[in-house]
Design an enzyme around this catalytic site. Structure first.
Site, mmCIF file in Angstrom:
data_model
loop_
_atom_site.group_PDB
_atom_site.id
_atom_site.type_symbol
_atom_site.label_atom_id
_atom_site.label_comp_id
_atom_site.label_asym_id
_atom_site.label_seq_id
_atom_site.Cartn_x
_atom_site.Cartn_y
_atom_site.Cartn_z
ATOM 1 N N ARG A 168 0.921 -1.545 -0.028
ATOM 2 C CA ARG A 168 0.412 -0.319 0.263
ATOM 3 C C ARG A 168 1.088 1.051 0.437
ATOM 4 O O ARG A 168 0.861 2.430 0.623
ATOM 5 C CB ARG A 168 -0.826 -0.248 1.238
ATOM 6 C CG ARG A 168 -1.591 -0.663 1.539
ATOM 7 C CD ARG A 168 -2.809 -1.014 0.178
ATOM 8 N NE ARG A 168 -4.103 -2.156 0.304
ATOM 9 C CZ ARG A 168 -3.808 -3.262 -0.262
ATOM 10 N NH1 ARG A 168 -2.270 -3.867 -1.003
ATOM 11 N NH2 ARG A 168 -4.205 -4.087 -0.427
ATOM 12 N N SER A 241 -11.127 -0.012 3.276
ATOM 13 C CA SER A 241 -10.767 -0.565 4.951
ATOM 14 C C SER A 241 -9.685 0.749 4.681
ATOM 15 O O SER A 241 -9.217 1.948 4.274
ATOM 16 C CB SER A 241 -8.911 -1.476 4.155
ATOM 17 O OG SER A 241 -9.435 -2.958 3.728
ATOM 18 N N GLU A 336 -5.460 3.904 5.438
ATOM 19 C CA GLU A 336 -4.803 3.905 4.523
ATOM 20 C C GLU A 336 -5.607 4.887 3.152
ATOM 21 O O GLU A 336 -4.623 5.338 2.262
ATOM 22 C CB GLU A 336 -5.574 2.178 3.830
ATOM 23 C CG GLU A 336 -5.516 2.255 2.689
ATOM 24 C CD GLU A 336 -5.451 0.805 2.003
ATOM 25 O OE1 GLU A 336 -5.664 0.034 3.161
ATOM 26 O OE2 GLU A 336 -6.843 1.311 0.657
HETATM 27 C C1 LIG Z 1 -15.913 0.319 -1.667
HETATM 28 C C2 LIG Z 1 -14.047 -0.345 -1.527
HETATM 29 C C3 LIG Z 1 -13.179 -1.121 -1.754
HETATM 30 C C4 LIG Z 1 -11.998 -0.684 -1.862
HETATM 31 N N1 LIG Z 1 -11.202 -1.514 -2.149
HETATM 32 C C5 LIG Z 1 -9.759 -1.562 -2.017
HETATM 33 C C6 LIG Z 1 -8.969 -2.856 -2.453
HETATM 34 O O1 LIG Z 1 -9.286 -4.192 -2.261
HETATM 35 N N2 LIG Z 1 -7.532 -2.941 -2.793
HETATM 36 C C7 LIG Z 1 -6.950 -1.317 -2.436
HETATM 37 O O2 LIG Z 1 -5.839 -1.484 -3.322
HETATM 38 N N3 LIG Z 1 -7.801 -1.046 -2.398
HETATM 39 C C8 LIG Z 1 -8.900 -0.763 -2.349
HETATM 40 N N4 LIG Z 1 -10.110 0.594 -2.246
HETATM 41 C C9 LIG Z 1 -9.469 2.171 -2.613
HETATM 42 C C10 LIG Z 1 -9.528 2.630 -3.660
HETATM 43 O O3 LIG Z 1 -10.652 1.661 -4.325
HETATM 44 C C11 LIG Z 1 -8.059 2.098 -5.086
HETATM 45 O O4 LIG Z 1 -7.166 3.146 -3.158
HETATM 46 C C12 LIG Z 1 -8.028 3.136 -5.858
HETATM 47 O O5 LIG Z 1 -7.203 2.777 -6.529
HETATM 48 C C13 LIG Z 1 -8.331 4.903 -5.352
HETATM 49 O O6 LIG Z 1 -8.738 5.115 -5.908
HETATM 50 P P1 LIG Z 1 -9.633 6.525 -6.757
HETATM 51 O O7 LIG Z 1 -8.919 6.726 -8.337
HETATM 52 O O8 LIG Z 1 -10.676 6.717 -5.958
HETATM 53 O O9 LIG Z 1 -8.512 7.103 -5.438
HETATM 54 P P2 LIG Z 1 -8.404 9.319 -5.222
HETATM 55 O O10 LIG Z 1 -9.511 8.159 -4.152
HETATM 56 O O11 LIG Z 1 -9.176 9.473 -6.339
HETATM 57 O O12 LIG Z 1 -7.174 8.718 -4.640
HETATM 58 C C14 LIG Z 1 -6.822 8.120 -3.707
HETATM 59 C C15 LIG Z 1 -5.047 8.541 -3.763
HETATM 60 O O13 LIG Z 1 -4.196 8.783 -4.911
HETATM 61 C C16 LIG Z 1 -4.237 10.114 -5.704
HETATM 62 N N5 LIG Z 1 -4.427 9.958 -7.136
HETATM 63 C C17 LIG Z 1 -5.860 9.926 -7.624
HETATM 64 N N6 LIG Z 1 -5.455 9.455 -9.186
HETATM 65 C C18 LIG Z 1 -3.683 10.064 -9.543
HETATM 66 C C19 LIG Z 1 -3.009 10.472 -10.463
HETATM 67 N N7 LIG Z 1 -3.784 10.228 -11.940
HETATM 68 N N8 LIG Z 1 -1.670 10.764 -10.543
HETATM 69 C C20 LIG Z 1 -1.407 11.268 -9.457
HETATM 70 N N9 LIG Z 1 -2.138 11.349 -8.204
HETATM 71 C C21 LIG Z 1 -3.188 10.739 -8.300
HETATM 72 C C22 LIG Z 1 -5.154 11.455 -4.731
HETATM 73 O O14 LIG Z 1 -4.259 12.550 -4.422
HETATM 74 C C23 LIG Z 1 -4.868 10.263 -3.659
HETATM 75 O O15 LIG Z 1 -4.243 10.285 -2.974
HETATM 76 C C24 LIG Z 1 -11.323 0.717 -1.425
HETATM 77 C C25 LIG Z 1 -12.247 1.837 -1.893
HETATM 78 C C26 LIG Z 1 -13.621 1.150 -1.865
HETATM 79 C C27 LIG Z 1 -14.628 2.259 -1.538
#
Ligand SMILES: Cc1cc2nc3c(=O)[nH]c(=O)nc-3n(C[C@H](O)[C@H](O)[C@H](O)COP(=O)(O)OP(=O)(O)OC[C@H]3O[C@@H](n4cnc5c(N)ncnc54)[C@H](O)[C@@H]3O)c2cc1C
Length: 340
Positions: A168, A241, A336
């Site tokens: 992570r 999480s 996280e």
């Molecule tokens: C129901 C649920 C289940 C989940 N299960 C998992 C799982 O099993 N495993 C897991 O690892 N995660 C999980 N997550 C967390 C999440 O889905 C991941 O971390 C995902 O990659 C976040 O994507 P996002 O586009 O929503 O990013 P955001 O939430 O918008 O951003 C997350 C982080 O990434 C940065 N970021 C986003 N896009 C960029 C970019 N293009 N360039 C630079 N920085 C960027 C943001 O600044 C922030 O720090 C879960 C979340 C939910 C709600």
């Protein structure tokens, strides 16, 4: 020709975070072409402002308004760069939906991403915390990351080694103001062995009456497991999480196991990984609710917004959970999601 970005003043972020907490950004830019980033960042209204790059907001918690520029990289496209029959090198733009990429790869007969099905969010966020699930991390198939480096003002392509992936974690997570990820490249195989040994995957395949699983079967099994075990953010606000599984030294783990024989423990490169969900549940938090801030009844690791909780209320609940685990087990939990 339409502009490669839109810029909105005083923008609401409620729709841009899966906790559905209220927050506003001074400026919100949605960028549909990576090449537009230098021009956008040079605008007088933007220059020098704090920057937050956002995908779908499924791994962030806004505890207050963001006084700066929020950029959403919405550039899309998936292409096969090279295919030798046994494996293919593919490139996906940051704005693509992650699960859409997983499903696309399966329709191409490519495997490696099936265990990561249904993780919310966009492709550009996948490298940030090296997304992982069901025994697989994205770093295993990732070849390189294309990103705009704000310290040099140049676009670069970082190799997997340069990304510093850990559990992570990555260089992007360590330097959030520096990098804007615009695309990733992956190497996916046609006949790689499937990973079925993680919690419940084989059992789910058996329940589906699948005896000779394909990668698509594995993705379907993972989706069924996830839908059963995790609250759906479309129904109840959450970010998956909320705490990482803590990694502790072997010696400390032995002491904890002696005192708490039921404690689940997994191997990690630098010690043992403990189940944060088990620690939190043991402190009695599962299903807890105070106002609209709570802990999921389905999963002790997931904080939920029952309706009108603010980010500050959720963060204060998280702090109490962290302190109670520290008090009862002497183990430090780390969030996280990115706390803003
Ligand atoms: C129901 C649920 C289940 C989940 N299960 C998992 C799982 O099993 N495993 C897991 O690892 N995660 C999980 N997550 C967390 C999440 O889905 C991941 O971390 C995902 O990659 C976040 O994507 P996002 O586009 O929503 O990013 P955001 O939430 O918008 O951003 C997350 C982080 O990434 C940065 N970021 C986003 N896009 C960029 C970019 N293009 N360039 C630079 N920085 C960027 C943001 O600044 C922030 O720090 C879960 C979340 C939910 C709600």
């Amino acid at each position: 020709m339409s502009s490669p970005y839109t810029l909105i003043n005083d923008a609401p972020l409620d729709r841009h975070n899966s906790f559905r907490v209220p927050a506003r950004a001074t400026l919100l830019a949605e960028v549909t072409a990576a090449e537009a980033l230098p021009g956008l960042l040079a605008l007088p209204a933007v220059r020098g402002k704090p920057l937050l790059v956002l995908g779908d907001g499924s791994n962030v918690l806004f505890t207050r308004d963001f006084d700066g520029l929020v950029i959403i990289v919405a550039a899309c496209g998936i292409e096969i760069l090279e295919d030798d029959g046994a494996s293919a090198r593919i490139r996906a733009s940051a704005g693509e939906n992650w699960n859409g990429l997983v499903r696309w790869s399966l329709t191409q007969g490519l495997c490696g991403l099936e265990n990561l099905a249904l993780i919310p969010g966009r492709v550009g966020a996948a490298p940030i915390q090296n997304i992982g699930a069901y025994g697989v991390e994205v770093a295993e198939t990732l070849l390189s990351v294309e990103a705009f480096d704000r310290t040099t003002g140049k676009s670069v392509c970082l190799s997997r080694e340069q990304c510093g992936f850990r559990y992570r974690d990555s260089v992007f997570k360590q330097q959030p103001e520096r990098w804007i990820i615009t695309a990733i490249a992956l190497r996916l195989q046609r006949n790689a062995p499937l990973k079925l040994d993680y919690a419940g995957v084989r059992e789910e395949l058996a329940a589906m009456s699948v005896t000779q699983p394909t990668a698509t079967n594995v993705a379907d099994a993972v989706c069924r497991l996830r839908l059963r075990k995790l609250p759906d953010p479309a129904v109840i606000g959450n970010a998956g999480s909320f705490f990482k599984n803590p990694v502790v030294a072997n010696e400390e783990t032995q002491k904890l196991q002696a005192a708490h024989p039921g404690l689940p423990v997994f191997n990690a490169p630098d010690g043992k990984k403990l189940s944060a969900a088990w620690l939190i549940e043991s402190c009695g938090w599962k299903g807890f609710r105070e106002g609209d801030a709570g802990v999921s009844e389905k999963h002790a690791l997931v904080l939920v917004n029952h309706g009108k909780a603010s980010g500050a209320q959720l963060w204060s609940l998280a702090a109490r959970i962290r302190d109670s685990v520290q008090g009862q087990f002497g183990v430090q939990l780390e969030p996280e999601p990115r706390i803003l």
